[in-house]
Design a protein around this motif. Structure first.
Motif, PDB file in Angstrom:
ATOM      1  N   ALA A  17       0.834  -1.190   0.000  1.00  9.12           N
ATOM      2  CA  ALA A  17       0.000   0.000   0.000  1.00  9.12           C
ATOM      3  C   ALA A  17       0.862   1.230   0.000  1.00  9.12           C
ATOM      4  CB  ALA A  17      -0.907   0.005   1.226  1.00  9.12           C
ATOM      5  N   ALA A  18       0.368   2.282  -0.615  1.00  9.85           N
ATOM      6  CA  ALA A  18       1.057   3.561  -0.606  1.00  9.85           C
ATOM      7  C   ALA A  18       0.015   4.642  -0.621  1.00  9.85           C
ATOM      8  CB  ALA A  18       1.983   3.696  -1.812  1.00  9.85           C
ATOM      9  N   THR A  19       0.386   5.831  -0.164  1.00  9.07           N
ATOM     10  CA  THR A  19      -0.524   6.960  -0.116  1.00  9.07           C
ATOM     11  C   THR A  19      -0.028   8.031  -1.040  1.00  9.07           C
ATOM     12  OG1 THR A  19      -1.097   6.483   2.154  1.00  9.07           O
ATOM     13  CG2 THR A  19      -1.565   8.688   1.376  1.00  9.07           C
ATOM     14  N   ALA A  20      -0.880   8.492  -1.914  1.00  9.39           N
ATOM     15  CA  ALA A  20      -0.524   9.581  -2.810  1.00  9.39           C
ATOM     16  C   ALA A  20      -1.465  10.722  -2.559  1.00  9.39           C
ATOM     17  CB  ALA A  20      -0.637   9.120  -4.270  1.00  9.39           C
ATOM     18  N   LYS A  21      -0.948  11.916  -2.325  1.00 10.54           N
ATOM     19  CA  LYS A  21      -1.770  13.075  -2.034  1.00 10.54           C
ATOM     20  C   LYS A  21      -2.367  13.625  -3.310  1.00 10.54           C
ATOM     21  CE  LYS A  21       0.028  14.626   2.373  1.00 10.54           C
ATOM     22  NZ  LYS A  21       0.514  15.764   3.142  1.00 10.54           N
ATOM     23  N   GLY A  37      12.112  12.727 -10.649  1.00 11.20           N
ATOM     24  CA  GLY A  37      11.723  14.134 -10.572  1.00 11.20           C
ATOM     25  C   GLY A  37      10.868  14.506  -9.388  1.00 11.20           C
ATOM     26  N   GLY A  38      10.498  13.545  -8.553  1.00  9.32           N
ATOM     27  CA  GLY A  38       9.702  13.851  -7.373  1.00  9.32           C
ATOM     28  C   GLY A  38      10.563  14.384  -6.245  1.00  9.32           C
ATOM     29  N   SER A  39       9.917  14.988  -5.263  1.00 10.27           N
ATOM     30  CA  SER A  39      10.646  15.498  -4.103  1.00 10.27           C
ATOM     31  C   SER A  39      10.864  14.369  -3.098  1.00 10.27           C
ATOM     32  CB  SER A  39       9.878  16.644  -3.441  1.00 10.27           C
ATOM     33  OG  SER A  39       8.697  16.158  -2.831  1.00 10.27           O
ATOM     34  N   PHE A  40      11.791  14.584  -2.189  1.00 11.47           N
ATOM     35  CA  PHE A  40      12.079  13.598  -1.147  1.00 11.47           C
ATOM     36  C   PHE A  40      10.830  13.379  -0.293  1.00 11.47           C
ATOM     37  CE2 PHE A  40      15.343  12.533   2.438  1.00 11.47           C
ATOM     38  CZ  PHE A  40      14.892  11.232   2.431  1.00 11.47           C
ATOM     39  N   ALA A  41      10.165  14.467   0.080  1.00  8.02           N
ATOM     40  CA  ALA A  41       8.972  14.358   0.930  1.00  8.02           C
ATOM     41  C   ALA A  41       7.860  13.583   0.236  1.00  8.02           C
ATOM     42  CB  ALA A  41       8.485  15.751   1.328  1.00  8.02           C
ATOM     43  N   GLU A  42       7.664  13.837  -1.056  1.00  6.26           N
ATOM     44  CA  GLU A  42       6.622  13.116  -1.805  1.00  6.26           C
ATOM     45  C   GLU A  42       6.941  11.632  -1.896  1.00  6.26           C
ATOM     46  OE1 GLU A  42       5.225  16.731  -4.817  1.00  6.26           O
ATOM     47  OE2 GLU A  42       6.716  15.251  -5.465  1.00  6.26           O
ATOM     48  N   ALA A  43       8.215  11.305  -2.034  1.00  7.17           N
ATOM     49  CA  ALA A  43       8.617   9.893  -2.079  1.00  7.17           C
ATOM     50  C   ALA A  43       8.359   9.216  -0.733  1.00  7.17           C
ATOM     51  CB  ALA A  43      10.095   9.781  -2.445  1.00  7.17           C
ATOM     52  N   LEU A  44       8.594   9.941   0.360  1.00  9.07           N
ATOM     53  CA  LEU A  44       8.349   9.381   1.686  1.00  9.07           C
ATOM     54  C   LEU A  44       6.862   9.171   1.942  1.00  9.07           C
ATOM     55  CD1 LEU A  44      10.845  11.466   3.878  1.00  9.07           C
ATOM     56  CD2 LEU A  44      11.152   9.145   3.022  1.00  9.07           C
ATOM     57  N   GLU A  45       6.034  10.053   1.392  1.00  6.41           N
ATOM     58  CA  GLU A  45       4.582   9.958   1.600  1.00  6.41           C
ATOM     59  C   GLU A  45       3.993   8.673   1.022  1.00  6.41           C
ATOM     60  OE1 GLU A  45       3.123  13.528  -0.105  1.00  6.41           O
ATOM     61  OE2 GLU A  45       3.778  14.787   1.573  1.00  6.41           O
ATOM     62  N   LYS A  46       4.706   8.023   0.119  1.00  9.03           N
ATOM     63  CA  LYS A  46       4.237   6.755  -0.449  1.00  9.03           C
ATOM     64  C   LYS A  46       4.438   5.590   0.524  1.00  9.03           C
ATOM     65  CE  LYS A  46       4.851   7.976  -5.315  1.00  9.03           C
ATOM     66  NZ  LYS A  46       5.452   7.587  -6.612  1.00  9.03           N
ATOM     67  N   HIS A  47       5.063   5.862   1.651  1.00  6.62           N
ATOM     68  CA  HIS A  47       5.311   4.820   2.655  1.00  6.62           C
ATOM     69  C   HIS A  47       4.804   5.296   4.013  1.00  6.62           C
ATOM     70  CE1 HIS A  47       7.990   2.873  -0.298  1.00  6.62           C
ATOM     71  NE2 HIS A  47       8.384   4.094  -0.568  1.00  6.62           N
ATOM     72  N   PRO A  48       3.481   5.530   4.144  1.00  3.18           N
ATOM     73  CA  PRO A  48       2.928   6.088   5.385  1.00  3.18           C
ATOM     74  C   PRO A  48       3.090   5.183   6.600  1.00  3.18           C
ATOM     75  CG  PRO A  48       1.176   5.307   3.937  1.00  3.18           C
ATOM     76  CD  PRO A  48       2.441   5.237   3.135  1.00  3.18           C
ATOM     77  N   LYS A  49       3.328   3.898   6.356  1.00  4.45           N
ATOM     78  CA  LYS A  49       3.516   2.981   7.477  1.00  4.45           C
ATOM     79  C   LYS A  49       4.791   3.308   8.248  1.00  4.45           C
ATOM     80  CE  LYS A  49       3.856  -1.976   8.502  1.00  4.45           C
ATOM     81  NZ  LYS A  49       3.880  -3.354   7.922  1.00  4.45           N
ATOM     82  N   PHE A 100       6.901  13.566  10.045  1.00  2.69           N
ATOM     83  CA  PHE A 100       8.186  13.291   9.390  1.00  2.69           C
ATOM     84  C   PHE A 100       8.220  13.921   8.006  1.00  2.69           C
ATOM     85  CE2 PHE A 100      11.569  11.097   7.378  1.00  2.69           C
ATOM     86  CZ  PHE A 100      12.338  10.465   8.331  1.00  2.69           C
ATOM     87  N   CYS A 101       7.167  13.661   7.219  1.00  2.00           N
ATOM     88  CA  CYS A 101       7.128  14.176   5.844  1.00  2.00           C
ATOM     89  C   CYS A 101       7.070  15.699   5.818  1.00  2.00           C
ATOM     90  CB  CYS A 101       5.928  13.589   5.106  1.00  2.00           C
ATOM     91  SG  CYS A 101       6.001  11.790   4.897  1.00  2.00           S
ATOM     92  N   SER A 102       6.355  16.295   6.765  1.00  2.00           N
ATOM     93  CA  SER A 102       6.250  17.755   6.816  1.00  2.00           C
ATOM     94  C   SER A 102       7.603  18.395   7.112  1.00  2.00           C
ATOM     95  CB  SER A 102       5.233  18.166   7.883  1.00  2.00           C
ATOM     96  OG  SER A 102       3.951  17.700   7.565  1.00  2.00           O
TER      97      SER A 102
END
Length: 416
Positions: A4-8, A126-138, A144-146
């Protein structure tokens, strides 16, 4: 392998399914290359590889292994190590993408390596580090992402990663201390129960058969133990089943019922001995989280919102939300904290000084260090106090059973 992953998407968030694809092709220099990539589907994986300059020859979904597919799970301690290593690499001047590769190579967990390389691929595309981390909400929560997003926007990612690494290390050390304080006596009591059960089921019946041939009344204490053994032999499976069922029901209720979970949190604060340790840990976590977020440039109201989510206790979570509402209404942080009646005088004084001097993050950092040390001392003192008490308890239980079994033999010896 799906995960599972979360995409905003705007204000909301949707859950997407990531799969691992195995690919082969040629890089920008025309050399053969191959690897793995996590993506939603094959077409998106091809597009991501194309952005990286890879001309794909073959790409297919990685099959699931029949045995041992999961391996060792990723723990919060692994995440803390990952962030510290990334901070160290970037401070040394290593580029972000290369840092991912070096950290992944140094990990001994396949799941951790896979996740890091997935983050690296997202950033390379091309994605940001924070956006890449958001795909692993577990593994990476909103706080952390903020913080990582704030560091990227401010152009000080390495400094922010160092701050986040310190925060994660301190948080995990605090959790480990609390876990030690709670699990040590529980584990010893479980061992005592198991040993006592074995004695009542296996050992006492053997003595009871010997006593049956004595032709005399047994001492009251011995007779009580024999009767208890007979009862336990008949219903031991019911007792063990009831304990397991109760434990499962409790865990399930805490996970699925917010109201019950909140009541447990409130009880934990009032529990004898352990309650004070839990309270100290929550105060230390409050100060550490607020100091980290505020120092990162997050506005105070948003920092309080993040702090409430990371409080770790429902009573203080609700209190921090009230503090946020009061601060939003124009009340100084010192006054808002004071009205809750839950925070100690030292924290109030340090917050007051921090607000007046404009060094609130520094004052909160000192408060966090102080109460983290208080938790360390409290857990060490509790362990030192409970060790002799637990050993005495085990001695009384096991020794009492043995004495009850040998009392008739001693009485026979005295008669002879």
């Amino acid at each position: 392998m799906a995960k599972a992953a979360t995409a905003k998407a705007g204000k909301g968030a949707k859950v997407v399914e990531l799969h691992t694809f195995v690919w082969e092709g040629k890089d920008r220099r025309g050399e053969n290359a191959k690897g793995e990539m996590d993506s939603e589907n094959q077409n998106l994986a091809r597009a991501q590889l194309a952005k990286m300059g890879i001309k794909v020859k073959t790409i297919k979904k990685k099959p699931k292994p029949l045995f041992g597919g999961k391996g060792k799970p990723i723990t919060p301690a692994d995440i803390a190590i990952f962030v510290r290593q990334m901070a160290t690499m970037m401070k040394a001047g290593v580029p972000l993408v290369q840092s991912f590769e070096l950290v992944a190579e140094g990990s001994d967990k396949p799941a951790m390596r896979k996740m890091i390389m997935g983050i690296k691929n997202d950033v390379s595309a091309g994605g940001s580090f924070a956006e890449a981390l958001e795909k692993h909400p577990k593994y990476f929560d909103n706080l952390f992402c903020s913080l990582v997003a704030s560091g990227e926007q401010a152009g000080a990612l390495e400094t922010m990663l160092d701050r986040v690494a310190t925060y994660k290390e301190k948080s995990e050390a605090l959790k480990a201390k609390i876990k030690k304080a709670l699990t040590y006596p529980i584990s010893v009591l479980v061992v005592a129960f198991v040993v006592t059960s074995i004695l009542l089921i296996k050992v006492v019946p053997t003595f009871a058969e010997v006593f049956a041939g004595f032709g005399a009344d047994l001492p009251a204490f011995t007779q009580f133990v024999v009767d208890l053994s007979e009862i336990f032999q008949e219903v031991w499976y019911i007792i063990f089943g009831a304990i397991i069922a109760a434990g499962y029901a409790f865990k399930n209720a805490v996970a699925k019922s917010p109201a019950f979970s909140d009541k447990v949190d409130a009880w934990m604060l009032k529990a004898p001995v352990f309650g004070s340790i839990v309270e100290l840990s929550v105060i230390a976590r409050f100060a550490r989280t607020l100091a980290t977020t505020f120092a990162a440039g997050v506005p105070l109201v948003e920092a309080l919102d993040s702090t409430a989510g990371a409080a770790g206790n429902a009573v203080y979570r609700d209190a921090i939300k009230r503090i946020k509402d009061d601060v939003t209404g124009g009340i100084p942080l010192y006054g808002a904290i004071r009205t809750t009646g839950l925070f100690p005088t030292m924290l109030l004084q340090m917050v007051s000084i921090g607000e007046e001097s404009g060094a609130l993050d520094a004052m909160l950092e000192k408060v966090a260090i102080h109460y983290e040390q208080q938790v360390d001392d409290a857990v060490d003192n509790l362990t030192a106090l409970m060790e002799p008490m637990i050993m005495s308890f085990l001695g009384i239980v096991v020794g009492g059973l043995m004495i009850a079994m040998y009392m008739p033999i001693f009485m026979m010896g005295s008669v002879v």
